[in-house]
Design a protein around this motif. Structure first.
Motif, PDB file in Angstrom:
ATOM      1  N   LEU A   1       0.839  -1.208   0.000  1.00  0.00           N
ATOM      2  CA  LEU A   1       0.000   0.000   0.000  1.00  0.00           C
ATOM      3  C   LEU A   1       0.865   1.246   0.000  1.00  0.00           C
ATOM      4  CD1 LEU A   1      -2.971  -0.465   2.481  1.00  0.00           C
ATOM      5  CD2 LEU A   1      -3.065  -0.307   0.014  1.00  0.00           C
ATOM      6  N   VAL A   2       0.435   2.233  -0.774  1.00  0.00           N
ATOM      7  CA  VAL A   2       1.123   3.525  -0.782  1.00  0.00           C
ATOM      8  C   VAL A   2       0.093   4.632  -0.601  1.00  0.00           C
ATOM      9  CG1 VAL A   2       2.984   2.721  -2.271  1.00  0.00           C
ATOM     10  CG2 VAL A   2       0.943   3.726  -3.307  1.00  0.00           C
ATOM     11  N   ASN A   3       0.592   5.829  -0.237  1.00  0.00           N
ATOM     12  CA  ASN A   3      -0.250   7.025  -0.255  1.00  0.00           C
ATOM     13  C   ASN A   3      -0.370   7.465  -1.705  1.00  0.00           C
ATOM     14  OD1 ASN A   3      -0.277   7.273   2.667  1.00  0.00           O
ATOM     15  ND2 ASN A   3       1.815   8.071   2.518  1.00  0.00           N
ATOM     16  N   TRP A   4      -1.587   7.386  -2.256  1.00  0.00           N
ATOM     17  CA  TRP A   4      -1.741   7.691  -3.679  1.00  0.00           C
ATOM     18  C   TRP A   4      -2.481   8.998  -3.871  1.00  0.00           C
ATOM     19  CZ3 TRP A   4       0.620   5.617  -7.745  1.00  0.00           C
ATOM     20  CH2 TRP A   4       0.173   5.968  -9.031  1.00  0.00           C
ATOM     21  N   ASP A   5      -1.917   9.864  -4.740  1.00  0.00           N
ATOM     22  CA  ASP A   5      -2.575  11.121  -5.104  1.00  0.00           C
ATOM     23  C   ASP A   5      -3.199  10.935  -6.478  1.00  0.00           C
ATOM     24  OD1 ASP A   5      -2.903  13.763  -6.384  1.00  0.00           O
ATOM     25  OD2 ASP A   5      -1.978  14.527  -4.545  1.00  0.00           O
ATOM     26  N   CYS A   6      -4.530  11.006  -6.531  1.00  0.00           N
ATOM     27  CA  CYS A   6      -5.242  10.750  -7.788  1.00  0.00           C
ATOM     28  C   CYS A   6      -5.139  11.912  -8.765  1.00  0.00           C
ATOM     29  CB  CYS A   6      -6.715  10.447  -7.499  1.00  0.00           C
ATOM     30  SG  CYS A   6      -6.952   8.955  -6.512  1.00  0.00           S
ATOM     31  N   VAL A   7      -4.818  13.098  -8.271  1.00  0.00           N
ATOM     32  CA  VAL A   7      -4.622  14.253  -9.158  1.00  0.00           C
ATOM     33  C   VAL A   7      -3.243  14.181  -9.807  1.00  0.00           C
ATOM     34  CG1 VAL A   7      -4.386  16.762  -9.254  1.00  0.00           C
ATOM     35  CG2 VAL A   7      -6.250  15.743  -7.947  1.00  0.00           C
ATOM     36  N   LEU A   8      -2.213  13.959  -8.965  1.00  0.00           N
ATOM     37  CA  LEU A   8      -0.846  13.880  -9.476  1.00  0.00           C
ATOM     38  C   LEU A   8      -0.545  12.517 -10.085  1.00  0.00           C
ATOM     39  CD1 LEU A   8       1.010  15.601  -6.484  1.00  0.00           C
ATOM     40  CD2 LEU A   8       0.248  16.650  -8.612  1.00  0.00           C
ATOM     41  N   ARG A   9      -1.377  11.534  -9.740  1.00  0.00           N
ATOM     42  CA  ARG A   9      -1.202  10.151 -10.204  1.00  0.00           C
ATOM     43  C   ARG A   9       0.167   9.601  -9.819  1.00  0.00           C
ATOM     44  NH1 ARG A   9      -3.896  10.161 -16.285  1.00  0.00           N
ATOM     45  NH2 ARG A   9      -5.377  11.840 -15.897  1.00  0.00           N
ATOM     46  N   THR A  10       0.507   9.777  -8.560  1.00  0.00           N
ATOM     47  CA  THR A  10       1.768   9.255  -8.050  1.00  0.00           C
ATOM     48  C   THR A  10       1.644   8.911  -6.580  1.00  0.00           C
ATOM     49  OG1 THR A  10       4.125   9.711  -7.758  1.00  0.00           O
ATOM     50  CG2 THR A  10       2.640  11.555  -7.437  1.00  0.00           C
ATOM     51  N   ALA A  11       2.553   8.039  -6.135  1.00  0.00           N
ATOM     52  CA  ALA A  11       2.691   7.798  -4.698  1.00  0.00           C
ATOM     53  C   ALA A  11       3.350   9.019  -4.075  1.00  0.00           C
ATOM     54  CB  ALA A  11       3.547   6.559  -4.466  1.00  0.00           C
ATOM     55  N   ILE A  12       3.004   9.327  -2.832  1.00  0.00           N
ATOM     56  CA  ILE A  12       3.622  10.452  -2.126  1.00  0.00           C
ATOM     57  C   ILE A  12       4.095   9.959  -0.762  1.00  0.00           C
ATOM     58  CG2 ILE A  12       2.303  12.237  -3.323  1.00  0.00           C
ATOM     59  CD1 ILE A  12       0.457  12.383  -0.902  1.00  0.00           C
ATOM     60  N   SER A  13       5.020  10.688  -0.176  1.00  0.00           N
ATOM     61  CA  SER A  13       5.587  10.286   1.108  1.00  0.00           C
ATOM     62  C   SER A  13       4.674  10.690   2.255  1.00  0.00           C
ATOM     63  CB  SER A  13       6.956  10.944   1.297  1.00  0.00           C
ATOM     64  OG  SER A  13       6.810  12.345   1.428  1.00  0.00           O
ATOM     65  N   ASP A  14       4.929  10.117   3.418  1.00  0.00           N
ATOM     66  CA  ASP A  14       4.134  10.455   4.609  1.00  0.00           C
ATOM     67  C   ASP A  14       4.211  11.946   4.931  1.00  0.00           C
ATOM     68  OD1 ASP A  14       3.376   7.848   4.917  1.00  0.00           O
ATOM     69  OD2 ASP A  14       4.892   7.355   6.417  1.00  0.00           O
ATOM     70  N   ILE A  15       5.385  12.538   4.705  1.00  0.00           N
ATOM     71  CA  ILE A  15       5.539  13.948   5.067  1.00  0.00           C
ATOM     72  C   ILE A  15       4.724  14.864   4.157  1.00  0.00           C
ATOM     73  CG2 ILE A  15       7.535  14.541   3.640  1.00  0.00           C
ATOM     74  CD1 ILE A  15       8.663  16.018   6.061  1.00  0.00           C
ATOM     75  N   GLU A  16       4.333  14.355   2.990  1.00  0.00           N
ATOM     76  CA  GLU A  16       3.526  15.153   2.061  1.00  0.00           C
ATOM     77  C   GLU A  16       2.030  14.970   2.307  1.00  0.00           C
ATOM     78  OE1 GLU A  16       6.575  15.222  -1.742  1.00  0.00           O
ATOM     79  OE2 GLU A  16       5.634  13.343  -1.131  1.00  0.00           O
ATOM     80  N   VAL A  17       1.698  14.194   3.333  1.00  0.00           N
ATOM     81  CA  VAL A  17       0.290  13.998   3.703  1.00  0.00           C
ATOM     82  C   VAL A  17       0.002  14.821   4.951  1.00  0.00           C
ATOM     83  CG1 VAL A  17      -1.483  12.345   4.384  1.00  0.00           C
ATOM     84  CG2 VAL A  17       0.300  11.662   2.762  1.00  0.00           C
ATOM     85  N   GLU A  18      -0.946  15.753   4.839  1.00  0.00           N
ATOM     86  CA  GLU A  18      -1.379  16.540   5.986  1.00  0.00           C
ATOM     87  C   GLU A  18      -2.736  16.014   6.440  1.00  0.00           C
ATOM     88  OE1 GLU A  18      -1.416  20.560   4.628  1.00  0.00           O
ATOM     89  OE2 GLU A  18       0.780  20.769   4.759  1.00  0.00           O
ATOM     90  N   HIS A  19      -2.903  15.854   7.735  1.00  0.00           N
ATOM     91  CA  HIS A  19      -4.160  15.309   8.255  1.00  0.00           C
ATOM     92  C   HIS A  19      -5.014  16.427   8.841  1.00  0.00           C
ATOM     93  CE1 HIS A  19      -1.742  11.576   8.101  1.00  0.00           C
ATOM     94  NE2 HIS A  19      -2.916  11.025   7.847  1.00  0.00           N
ATOM     95  N   ILE A  20      -6.295  16.420   8.490  1.00  0.00           N
ATOM     96  CA  ILE A  20      -7.227  17.373   9.082  1.00  0.00           C
ATOM     97  C   ILE A  20      -8.216  16.601   9.960  1.00  0.00           C
ATOM     98  CG2 ILE A  20      -7.013  19.061   7.228  1.00  0.00           C
ATOM     99  CD1 ILE A  20      -9.621  18.046   6.063  1.00  0.00           C
ATOM    100  N   GLU A  21      -8.577  17.214  11.069  1.00  0.00           N
ATOM    101  CA  GLU A  21      -9.504  16.582  12.006  1.00  0.00           C
ATOM    102  C   GLU A  21     -10.940  16.958  11.628  1.00  0.00           C
ATOM    103  OE1 GLU A  21      -8.529  14.493  14.293  1.00  0.00           O
ATOM    104  OE2 GLU A  21      -6.382  14.824  14.002  1.00  0.00           O
ATOM    105  N   ILE A  22     -11.779  15.946  11.469  1.00  0.00           N
ATOM    106  CA  ILE A  22     -13.197  16.171  11.137  1.00  0.00           C
ATOM    107  C   ILE A  22     -14.034  15.653  12.301  1.00  0.00           C
ATOM    108  CG2 ILE A  22     -15.065  15.508   9.557  1.00  0.00           C
ATOM    109  CD1 ILE A  22     -13.020  15.442   7.328  1.00  0.00           C
ATOM    110  N   LYS A  23     -14.848  16.530  12.864  1.00  0.00           N
ATOM    111  CA  LYS A  23     -15.618  16.188  14.067  1.00  0.00           C
ATOM    112  C   LYS A  23     -16.979  15.575  13.736  1.00  0.00           C
ATOM    113  CE  LYS A  23     -12.504  17.910  16.835  1.00  0.00           C
ATOM    114  NZ  LYS A  23     -11.705  17.008  17.689  1.00  0.00           N
TER     115      LYS A  23
END
Length: 1064
Positions: free
Chosen positions: A282-304
């Protein structure tokens, strides 16, 4: 950028990672890294010049009058005016302008120092001369201890965060260079694979309405090289303008020929050692860029709760924060099993349902199957105590091994089928079934929910708190996707990195600030293998070829994992494949993917020094010494000491964002910029209309009048001073403006000094403080302490403390005290002051020389300009530039604690007298006044009498009389108590408002009484004598006695005012 320390460690031959990791555990070392032409019409130019001449003449006239007033003379007022006018008329305004300097030559300075500091004029020409003179170049043959840093990326112009990095690193480099190190700071840029590709793709769409697929891989890469050549040059110009002292002879780029050879070599070697391998994960996949991305390029937002968010590629917002429940029918008429998910569309790829083996509700379905409602696929019911919490929800969990990290592990544990249901651009593929194939994933979410309702399997939904991963590059919602990728095994590296930091006996890495040690430990203890494949076109193409054999049943790329050939080039791959598949026919196809940017950037400390070749640079400068970087990339740049600088935010504490309009270009602070031009920069960017509107509003609020010209020195000093502010910097431009004004103070101090030294002054070969006046002894003593504290602070990477120490000495000791206190020596030609005057000149010259060199690493331009104006010692060869001069070190005989103690008393008296002066009526505050100092002890009396001249000068008094305790207090004065030994009186005109003065004294007495009561309570507490150490009890006793004496002084002053009031 890197700074390298001086030992030679040959590559061990145990493998590349062993060599890199050996650096982690080897010997302890420190590791951290205008005249601008305006377009005037001739008429406008004439008007401007005329105005400037008028201002200059007015300033000259005022200065001449001031100097004339200081000279004792018997001439009449009319004669004085005539002489002053003549002096002004004789001055040539051109004497104050720097002559034009040919590019690269040493700056030609004006005959006279300009009246005010102009950063544009001061910072002009120096850098080109420094560079041409090779002051920044390191010599691998040098016997000096060497001292190397990560490069900025190429996505565009530098921002203020880069300026912080450059300011800190250049401070370190200049200090080390001046301290005798063979410093090497290599200018380089990384290619920033994803970021650069995104920028250029947007540019293509904006300007040509084309995608990268429209222009093809070769054409797109050519476009990126154009971008690099344009903006790479911009970045390097910005770094020069900031004063960053790089060794430009070694300039490099992560995708230049030498660095590309190093990247290929590293990949091949690591693959042969078994540390690089290919796997389906499994990888972090960006469907717009169509590439795997690193953990540091993933920002998490909290949804309540239920939340509508805009997602790229969707016209309407998408709903998140919803937990949907639905039922799977069980095979054999056993009923149903209900599961819940926040991503209901992924049920199209479900291959199992997990339950807890001890859950009694499901004991009857062990080994049974559920039936997929849309394709009839049989889903095994698996027992998994690792994943399932029987007390949460229904106790049953849907398993999608190809689209969820936890499910992926369940799939491996139970040998489940891995079914990918998404295309690379985020649409449902054929595995999702004909009913949903071709739908965008979030539109399929709605469609699947409706289909479940139609089948009677929908069981409702509810709000659900969740964390949503967003790609920081594209703002797309990250999709976990199973992909075959290349990985680096990081376990051995992580363990060595962990041991190097947390070894209690002899850690070989020190992390500053220490608060990040826990984060380092958390990351490395939970390290995962590093996915280094990126599905991009811009970057280093992976040096791996897939061999399609003639007799292969499956012909697609990568169908058989054992048919990959890793080699340095296609010719070598052909030779290797011929050995692997001897006697078989095959075709080779290179992997279309590129390597993660960090793979090449991580090699920078080696590749920039010539690795894999055994070069002089590599032997001299590797391993490196100092790594300085932002704390957000702690785990991507590793060296032996890591200094992590704060992250810059705006004055309101908000993250810098183009869409907010608060991103600051350092050149806009250096040169100044109007609000109109700030807006123009936004309009030339990639913001959509709504973002542009928001950004402009933000700029208008924060910079209503634009940003004033501050210069590089003021910007650098402000940024370095900010580094004490925890892990974030809330940058207020007004603070930078304040340091620009301070540069003017510095400028004026040198101007004053030059007038007092005179044209014929020659500095002495040595200074003997013992034979000097009191004020000279004092300034040398406090200079000595400032040098010591600055060096200690720099050594411990406390940059803010170092900057503050230098600033405080210049501002509060040299300018505010010493320069003021020596003025009487120069007010005439009194023979009595001849010796003191010469000593003051010598001390002043020495302070300026030492002080400018002390300040140089922080403010390189203004210090060079001012240092070049200082006269040189006779028959001695001074260094050509302050850049290569020696950094100040302490001189033992300068320290004089007794003199400093006396000056502390003087300054306390002056402070009280100035406070009294500030209370006078506005029309009286600037007149010289008579003052009295009443002393309660003989020692205090002796000190004050010795220094009447210093006190009268600093407090601007017409006279000063020293009184003993037995003398009557003077009348008609304002009064203040300095301490338990001293009270001061300042004569004032007219009557005193006794009630107001008494009220001030009462308030001060109340405050002192509170301190006395608090200390008395502390010393009277049970167990105080037994528990408190003797030396602390002595301090408390002395403090209490001092407070009591001070209180007595205030009471006497109060009684004196009351008596004076009654007598009048």
């Amino acid at each position: 950028m890197w700074i390298s320390c001086a030992y030679s460690t040959p590559l061990s031959g145990k493998g590349l990672f062993s060599d890199i990791l050996g650096d982690l555990s080897s010997r302890s070392a420190l590791s951290i890294m205008k005249f601008a032409a305006s377009e005037w019409t001739p008429h406008a130019c004439d008007i401007a010049r005329e105005k400037e001449l008028k201002k200059l003449k007015a300033a000259q006239k005022a200065e001449a009058a001031k100097l004339q007033a200081q000279q004792p003379s018997n001439s009449s007022k009319s004669e004085k005016k005539k002489n002053a006018r003549k002096e002004v008329e004789e001055e040539n305004p051109e004497d104050y302008n720097d002559p034009e300097t040919p590019l690269g030559e040493k700056k030609k300075l004006s005959r006279q120092m300009a009246k005010t500091y102009n950063p544009n004029a001061v910072e002009n020409s120096w850098y080109e001369w420094w560079e041409k003179s090779s002051f920044f170049e390191a010599d691998p043959k040098s016997s000096k201890p060497p001292f190397v840093f990560p490069p900025p990326n190429v996505t565009g112009a530098l921002h203020i965060g880069h300026a912080l990095t450059a300011a800190i690193q250049d401070t370190i480099i200049r200090w080390r260079r001046m301290s005798g190190y063979n410093t090497l700071w290599v200018p380089g840029m990384d290619h920033a694979g994803i970021a650069t590709q995104v920028v250029v793709e947007k540019k293509l769409m904006r300007e040509m309405k084309l995608t990268r697929h429209d222009v093809g891989r070769e054409g797109f890469v050519a476009e990126v090289w154009k971008w690099k050549n344009e903006y790479g040059g911009t970045i390097l110009k910005q770094l020069r303008r900031l004063g960053a002292s790089f060794d430009w002879s070694r300039e490099c780029f992560t995708m230049d020929e030498k660095r590309s050879v190093a990247v290929t070599e590293a990949f091949v070697r690591l693959h042969k050692e078994g540390l690089i391998y290919r796997d389906l994960r499994l990888v972090n996949w960006d469907c717009v860029l169509r590439t795997a991305i690193s953990d540091i390029e993933v920002e998490h937002i909290e949804i309540k709760e239920r939340t509508q968010l805009r997602v790229p590629g969707y016209e309407t917002p998408v709903e998140f924060g919803v937990l949907t429940s639905f039922a799977y029918p069980l095979e054999g008429g056993l009923g149903e099993i209900v599961v819940a998910t926040t991503r209901v569309e992924t049920m199209l790829g479900d291959t199992a349902i997990a339950i807890h083996p001890d859950d009694p509700r499901y004991s009857h379905v062990h080994g049974k199957f559920a039936v997929h409602p849309f394709n009839g696929r049989k889903l095994p019911i698996v027992c998994d105590a690792v994943l399932v919490d029987m007390n949460f929800g229904t106790g049953a969990v849907k398993i999608t091994p190809a689209h969820d990290p936890n499910d992926f592990e369940v799939g491996k544990r139970h040998s489940l089928e891995f079914i990918n249901i998404f295309t690379d651009d985020g649409k449902i593929n054929s595995n999702g079934g004909p009913e949903f194939a071709g739908m965008q994933r979030f539109k399929a979410r709605v469609a699947v929910t409706e289909a479940l309702k139609e089948k009677g399997l929908y069981r409702g939904d509810k709000n659900n708190e969740m964390r949503l991963g967003i790609c920081s590059r594209s703002n797309d919602v990250v999709e976990p996707l199973i992909k075959p990728q290349w990985y680096v095994n990081c376990k051995s590296m992580a363990q060595q990195g962990l041991d190097a930091v947390i070894d209690d006996t002899s850690p070989t890495i020190e992390i500053i600030p220490k608060q990040y040690v826990a984060e380092w430990q958390r990351w490395l203890e939970n390290i995962r293998d590093w996915c280094i494949s990126r599905q991009l076109w811009w970057g280093h193409r992976i040096p791996a070829w897939y061999a399609v054999l003639e007799d292969n049943e499956l012909k697609e790329l990568g169908a058989y994992n054992k048919q990959w050939v890793v080699a340095r080039n296609e010719e070598e791959a052909q030779e290797e494949a011929s050995k692997m598949f001897a006697g078989k026919k095959f075709q080779l196809f290179q992997d279309p993917d590129v390597l993660d940017t960090w793979f090449s950037s991580g090699l920078f400390p080696l590749s920039v020094l010539g690795w894999p070749d055994d070069t002089e640079d590599l032997r001299a400068f590797y391993p490196t010494a100092v790594l300085e970087t932002g704390h957000d990339i702690l785990f991507f740049w590793v060296a032996r000491m890591v200094y992590l600088h704060p992250m810059i935010r705006d004055a309101h504490g908000r993250k810098m964002s183009k869409s907010l309009g608060n991103v600051i270009d350092p050149l806009e602070v250096i040169k100044g910029v109007t609000l109109e031009n700030l807006h123009k920069r936004l309009e030339e960017g990639n913001l959509d209309p709504n973002e542009l509107k928001t950004a402009k509003e933000g700029q208008k609020k924060d910079f209503p009048k634009g940003i004033p010209e501050c210069g590089a020195d003021a910007l650098r000093f402000a940024l370095v001073s900010y580094t004490a502010q925890s892990d974030k910097i809330n940058l207020d431009i007004q603070r930078v403006v304040g340091y620009r004004q301070w540069c003017n103070k510095l400028w004026n101090a040198i101007r004053f000094a030059m007038t007092k030294l005179g044209d014929d002054y020659t500095p002495p070969m040595e200074i003997v403080p013992a034979a000097m006046p009191f004020s000279c002894k004092w300034i040398l003593s406090v200079l000595n302490k400032a040098i010591a504290k600055t060096v200690i602070s720099l050594d411990s990477y406390e940059f803010s403390d170092a900057a503050t120490t230098v600033y405080s000495w210049w501002q509060f000791q040299l300018c505010d005290v010493f320069i003021e206190v020596i003025k009487p020596y120069f007010s005439g030609n009194d023979p009595a002051f001849a010796s003191a005057r010469r000593c003051a000149q010598d001390t002043l010259w020495l302070c300026l020389d030492y002080g400018l060199r002390l300040l140089h690493p922080f403010m390189p331009f203004v210090t060079e300009e001012l240092w070049q104006r200082l006269p040189s010692k006779k028959d001695s060869v001074r260094k050509e530039s302050i850049v290569i001069s020696e950094y100040p070190s302490t001189v033992e005989c300068w320290t004089n604690d007794d003199v400093e103690s006396e000056m502390d008393m003087i300054e306390s008296v002056v402070k009280s007298l100035r406070s009294l002066r500030s209370q006078l009526a506005p029309n009286e505050r600037h007149e010289r006044r008579a003052a009295f100092v009443r002393c309660r002890t003989n020692d205090a009396c002796d000190i004050i009498k010795k220094h009447e001249l210093e006190i009268a000068t600093l407090a601007t008094l017409s006279s000063l009389e020293v009184l003993s305790e037995s003398d009557a207090a003077p009348v008609g004065c304002k009064v203040d108590v300095v301490n338990e030994s001293l009270s001061v009186f300042l004569k004032q005109q007219g009557t005193i408002n006794v009630e107001a003065e008494l009220e001030k004294l009462r308030k001060k007495m109340e405050e002192i009484q509170k301190q006395c009561d608090s200390l008395t309570k502390k010393t009277s507490a049970p167990g105080y004598q037994e528990k408190v150490p003797a030396h602390i009890r002595e301090v408390d006793e002395a403090k209490l006695a001092s407070l009591m004496q001070e209180l007595l002084s205030f009471r006497e002053a109060s009684d004196h005012l009351e008596r004076e009031n009654s007598e009048s």
